[in-house]
Structures are given as C-alpha cells and as structure tokens.
Design a protein around this motif. Structure first.
Motif, PDB file in Angstrom:
ATOM      1  N   ALA A 159       0.065 -26.707  -6.260  1.00 33.16           N
ATOM      2  CA  ALA A 159      -0.617 -27.614  -7.424  1.00 33.16           C
ATOM      3  C   ALA A 159      -1.460 -28.754  -6.497  1.00 33.16           C
ATOM      4  O   ALA A 159      -1.283 -29.219  -5.365  1.00 33.16           O
ATOM      5  CB  ALA A 159       0.398 -28.548  -8.223  1.00 33.16           C
ATOM      6  N   PRO A 160      -2.431 -29.195  -7.288  1.00 34.31           N
ATOM      7  CA  PRO A 160      -3.395 -30.383  -6.855  1.00 34.31           C
ATOM      8  C   PRO A 160      -2.532 -31.737  -6.893  1.00 34.31           C
ATOM      9  O   PRO A 160      -1.830 -31.794  -8.067  1.00 34.31           O
ATOM     10  CB  PRO A 160      -4.628 -30.415  -7.474  1.00 34.31           C
ATOM     11  N   ILE A 161      -2.511 -32.639  -6.029  1.00 33.46           N
ATOM     12  CA  ILE A 161      -1.908 -33.905  -6.017  1.00 33.46           C
ATOM     13  C   ILE A 161      -2.930 -34.951  -6.119  1.00 33.46           C
ATOM     14  O   ILE A 161      -3.736 -35.255  -5.230  1.00 33.46           O
ATOM     15  CB  ILE A 161      -1.007 -33.963  -5.075  1.00 33.46           C
ATOM     16  N   GLN A 162      -3.161 -35.643  -7.329  1.00 32.05           N
ATOM     17  CA  GLN A 162      -3.974 -36.661  -7.562  1.00 32.05           C
ATOM     18  C   GLN A 162      -3.753 -38.232  -7.071  1.00 32.05           C
ATOM     19  O   GLN A 162      -2.626 -38.562  -7.609  1.00 32.05           O
ATOM     20  CB  GLN A 162      -4.740 -36.688  -8.841  1.00 32.05           C
ATOM     21  N   LEU A 163      -4.533 -38.652  -6.368  1.00 30.14           N
ATOM     22  CA  LEU A 163      -3.901 -40.090  -5.939  1.00 30.14           C
ATOM     23  C   LEU A 163      -4.924 -41.076  -6.866  1.00 30.14           C
ATOM     24  O   LEU A 163      -5.897 -40.977  -7.247  1.00 30.14           O
ATOM     25  CB  LEU A 163      -4.493 -40.445  -4.384  1.00 30.14           C
ATOM     26  N   VAL A 164      -4.263 -42.132  -7.115  1.00 34.37           N
ATOM     27  CA  VAL A 164      -4.756 -43.182  -7.954  1.00 34.37           C
ATOM     28  C   VAL A 164      -4.226 -44.472  -7.367  1.00 34.37           C
ATOM     29  O   VAL A 164      -3.457 -44.921  -6.969  1.00 34.37           O
ATOM     30  CB  VAL A 164      -4.429 -43.108  -9.433  1.00 34.37           C
ATOM     31  N   LEU A 165      -5.311 -45.639  -7.438  1.00 38.58           N
ATOM     32  CA  LEU A 165      -5.270 -47.065  -7.190  1.00 38.58           C
ATOM     33  C   LEU A 165      -4.806 -47.645  -8.485  1.00 38.58           C
ATOM     34  O   LEU A 165      -5.403 -47.645  -9.455  1.00 38.58           O
ATOM     35  CB  LEU A 165      -6.307 -47.788  -6.439  1.00 38.58           C
ATOM     36  N   VAL A 166      -3.587 -48.418  -8.396  1.00 40.46           N
ATOM     37  CA  VAL A 166      -3.284 -48.957  -9.667  1.00 40.46           C
ATOM     38  C   VAL A 166      -2.941 -50.522  -9.519  1.00 40.46           C
ATOM     39  O   VAL A 166      -2.449 -50.838  -8.270  1.00 40.46           O
ATOM     40  CB  VAL A 166      -1.855 -48.143 -10.486  1.00 40.46           C
ATOM     41  N   ALA A 167      -2.939 -51.202 -10.449  1.00 40.40           N
ATOM     42  CA  ALA A 167      -2.363 -52.491 -10.402  1.00 40.40           C
ATOM     43  C   ALA A 167      -1.822 -52.966 -11.814  1.00 40.40           C
ATOM     44  O   ALA A 167      -2.516 -52.267 -12.791  1.00 40.40           O
ATOM     45  CB  ALA A 167      -3.383 -53.548  -9.780  1.00 40.40           C
ATOM     46  N   ALA A 233      -1.321 -50.645  -5.521  1.00 38.92           N
ATOM     47  CA  ALA A 233      -0.724 -49.511  -4.833  1.00 38.92           C
ATOM     48  C   ALA A 233      -1.691 -48.055  -4.915  1.00 38.92           C
ATOM     49  O   ALA A 233      -2.316 -47.845  -5.980  1.00 38.92           O
ATOM     50  CB  ALA A 233       0.490 -49.127  -5.378  1.00 38.92           C
ATOM     51  N   LEU A 234      -1.729 -47.396  -4.029  1.00 42.10           N
ATOM     52  CA  LEU A 234      -2.521 -45.910  -3.940  1.00 42.10           C
ATOM     53  C   LEU A 234      -1.354 -45.116  -4.003  1.00 42.10           C
ATOM     54  O   LEU A 234      -0.408 -44.770  -3.081  1.00 42.10           O
ATOM     55  CB  LEU A 234      -3.340 -45.968  -2.502  1.00 42.10           C
ATOM     56  N   GLN A 235      -0.851 -44.508  -5.074  1.00 45.03           N
ATOM     57  CA  GLN A 235       0.146 -43.418  -5.564  1.00 45.03           C
ATOM     58  C   GLN A 235      -0.433 -42.256  -6.131  1.00 45.03           C
ATOM     59  O   GLN A 235      -1.334 -42.247  -6.751  1.00 45.03           O
ATOM     60  CB  GLN A 235       1.254 -44.276  -5.973  1.00 45.03           C
ATOM     61  N   VAL A 250      -2.922 -50.035 -14.605  1.00 47.72           N
ATOM     62  CA  VAL A 250      -4.207 -49.979 -14.775  1.00 47.72           C
ATOM     63  C   VAL A 250      -5.083 -49.302 -13.528  1.00 47.72           C
ATOM     64  O   VAL A 250      -4.689 -49.655 -12.561  1.00 47.72           O
ATOM     65  CB  VAL A 250      -5.116 -51.374 -14.980  1.00 47.72           C
ATOM     66  N   PRO A 251      -5.642 -48.009 -13.767  1.00 43.95           N
ATOM     67  CA  PRO A 251      -6.295 -47.447 -12.753  1.00 43.95           C
ATOM     68  C   PRO A 251      -7.340 -47.917 -12.306  1.00 43.95           C
ATOM     69  O   PRO A 251      -8.072 -48.654 -13.213  1.00 43.95           O
ATOM     70  CB  PRO A 251      -6.409 -46.116 -13.322  1.00 43.95           C
ATOM     71  N   LEU A 252      -7.545 -48.076 -10.887  1.00 47.37           N
ATOM     72  CA  LEU A 252      -8.898 -48.614 -10.491  1.00 47.37           C
ATOM     73  C   LEU A 252      -9.805 -47.790  -9.637  1.00 47.37           C
ATOM     74  O   LEU A 252      -9.159 -46.956  -8.970  1.00 47.37           O
ATOM     75  CB  LEU A 252      -8.433 -49.850  -9.529  1.00 47.37           C
TER      76      LEU A 252
END
Length: 303
Positions: A159-167, A233-235, A250-252
């Motif tokens: 599967a693809p694993i998408q990273l997201v910056l969040v705060a 965080a980048l998770q 909130v995604p950034l």
C-alpha cells in the motif's frame, strides 16, 4: 558414494532375496547393485551379507544394520512428506516483524481474518520500528515502511503511505501557520527518530535537524504531542488521519509534501517459498484497499 542410495539398495537386496531381483526393482544393473552394497560394507568396515551362488543372507551385523536402516529411511520419507504438506497446505508458525504503530492500528483485523482463512498457521507477531535482519533473527516476513534500498531480499508493495505535516489549531493560533517549508525552521518540530526528515522534505527544510523540540521513536506519541500543541509533526496518515478528520489536527503544506512512501512485505526467498509465507503475502496484498481505507475521504487541503 551416495549413502542413502546405498542404504536403499542394501534393503532392496534383503527384501528381494538377491542382487538380480533387487536390480530389477530399482531399475539398476546387477553390477551397480553389487557395487553399492560392497561400498557400503567397506565404509562400515564389516560384512553385511553372506553371498553364495544361490542366495544371500544377512550376517549378524547385517541384521542389525537392516533394522536400523529401515527406521532411518522411514523417518526421512516421513520428514519429506511433512515438508511437502507444508508447501501445499499452509501450516506451522509464521513469524512476522512489523512497525509498532501500523501493526497496533491496522493488523489486528487482518490477522484475525487471515487465521479464519488459514487456521493451521500460527502467527507470531513482533512489533519493532527498527529494521530487523530477517535471516539472522529468524523472521518469515517483515512489514516495512519507507523507500526500500536494493538488497538481496524480495519485497512486494502492499500500500502507499502518505506523509502529512500536522499541527493543532491551538499551536497555529499561537505560533502562526507556515507558508512554505523554509518557515518550518521557526517552529517546534516533533521528530520521528527513525526518519530522515531532511531527505523527506528536501533541502529547504535543512534547519529541521536543529529545530526539533521533541524526538521520539513512536509516531503515536508524536501525533498526540502535536494534538496537545507541542509543535508540528511529519507523520503518516494512517496515524494522523483520525485527528485530522475530527479537527484536532490541521494538515499543512499539502502541495509541498514528499511522494508517498510504501508499505512493503519483505521476505528472503522467491523460490521454494513456504506456502504459509506465500498465502500471507497474497492475503495482505490488496487487503487495505486502493487507496487504503485510512486515506479514503481524508481531506489534506492544498496549503
């Protein structure tokens, strides 16, 4: 000398009562049958058969050897039969290594469904975010997340694993929302120990290596710290997705994020693959959906 072949030949001579009939049964020449038995006697240093022009008979040593040889060959045949069954009928213990956060969130249902489909396979799951040595540590399969480097191992992308910056909304209200990756250097960054964020986010984020406020080897802890307002965080979305969906995070900078990583099933051999391993890999391939269910309906925004 092939010891097992010599042993089988000796037993055939005894069972058939002579070299000629044993040769017919084995598909060998009488000369080859005689040679095998003579080599076996030479190796053992004792005579196993008394030979006359009319018949052969066991010596005392031969009688003892005959009994033990039958037992040995029977055990070998049983072992080969069991191994054959393992290749065609999945059973036995399947040792799996998997990342902690992914496994705790997304493997329980999969493993339950797998066991229902293959009840003879016993799963031994080990959770560890470090990269285990499959061969040295005795694992059948390792689930890994990342961009795999070339190796002697075999890998199938699951599967693809998408990273997201969040705060958190509270953190952004107090510290502002970064407009680009360069501005991340002015923020508290929550770093995952086993990732190289500089490589993931590119040269513009080089200052991140000095800017992190918390470092941890568990993504769940970092996401919860972000929810509490500790920083950015980048998770992966398989961890952060629920908090994004309910507004706690909130995604950034969604348009500046790296390409998705991959979830891979990694194993040591392609040929003579045990059926328990092959069945698990086939079972997990496609299990999470396309896109994976944790990304379906998830809004990551565009800035």
């Amino acid at each position: 000398m092939d010891r097992l072949e010599a042993m089988r030949t000796f037993i055939a001579v005894v069972n058939e009562g002579g070299f000629t009939r044993a040769a017919e049964r084995l598909g060998h020449s009488p000369q080859l049958v005689s040679k095998y038995v003579s080599q076996l006697e030479q190796r053992l240093g004792t005579r196993l058969l008394n030979r006359t022009t009319r018949r052969v008979s066991l010596t005392e040593a031969g009688a003892g050897y005959y009994q033990r040889a039958q037992q040995v060959l029977a055990e070998i045949e049983e072992m080969e039969s069991q191994l054959g069954e393992l290749q065609h009928s999945p059973r036995g213990q399947l040792r799996i290594s998997a990342p902690v956060s992914f496994a705790s969130r997304h493997l329980p249902r999969l493993l339950s469904d797998f066991r229902k489909a293959y009840p003879q396979v016993l799963v031994d799951l080990h959770l560890n975010d470090r990269r285990v040595d499959i061969v040295e540590e005795g694992f059948d399969i390792a689930l890994r997340i990342g961009q795999l480097k070339d190796s002697s191992l075999i890998a199938r992308k699951i599967a693809p694993i998408q990273l997201v910056l969040v705060a958190s909304p509270g953190y952004l209200a107090e510290h502002g929302t970064p407009a680009n990756l360069e501005e991340l250097a002015r923020h508290q960054f929550l770093k995952y120990s086993y990732s190289d964020d500089h490589l993931l986010l590119g040269k513009r984020s080089a200052a991140l290596v000095q800017a992190h406020g918390i470092t941890c080897n568990n993504g769940d802890v970092l996401v919860e710290a972000a929810v509490e307002g500790a920083g950015i965080a980048l998770q992966p979305t398989f961890i952060a997705g629920p908090a994004i969906a309910d507004g706690r995070l909130v995604p950034l900078l969604a348009d500046q994020l790296p390409e998705p990583l991959g979830l891979y099933a990694v194993y040591a051999h392609r040929q003579l693959l045990a059926s328990k391993v092959r069945c698990f890999i086939d079972f997990i391939d496609g299990y999470f959906g396309s896109p994976p269910y944790w990304d379906q309906g998830l809004e990551l925004g565009s800035t």
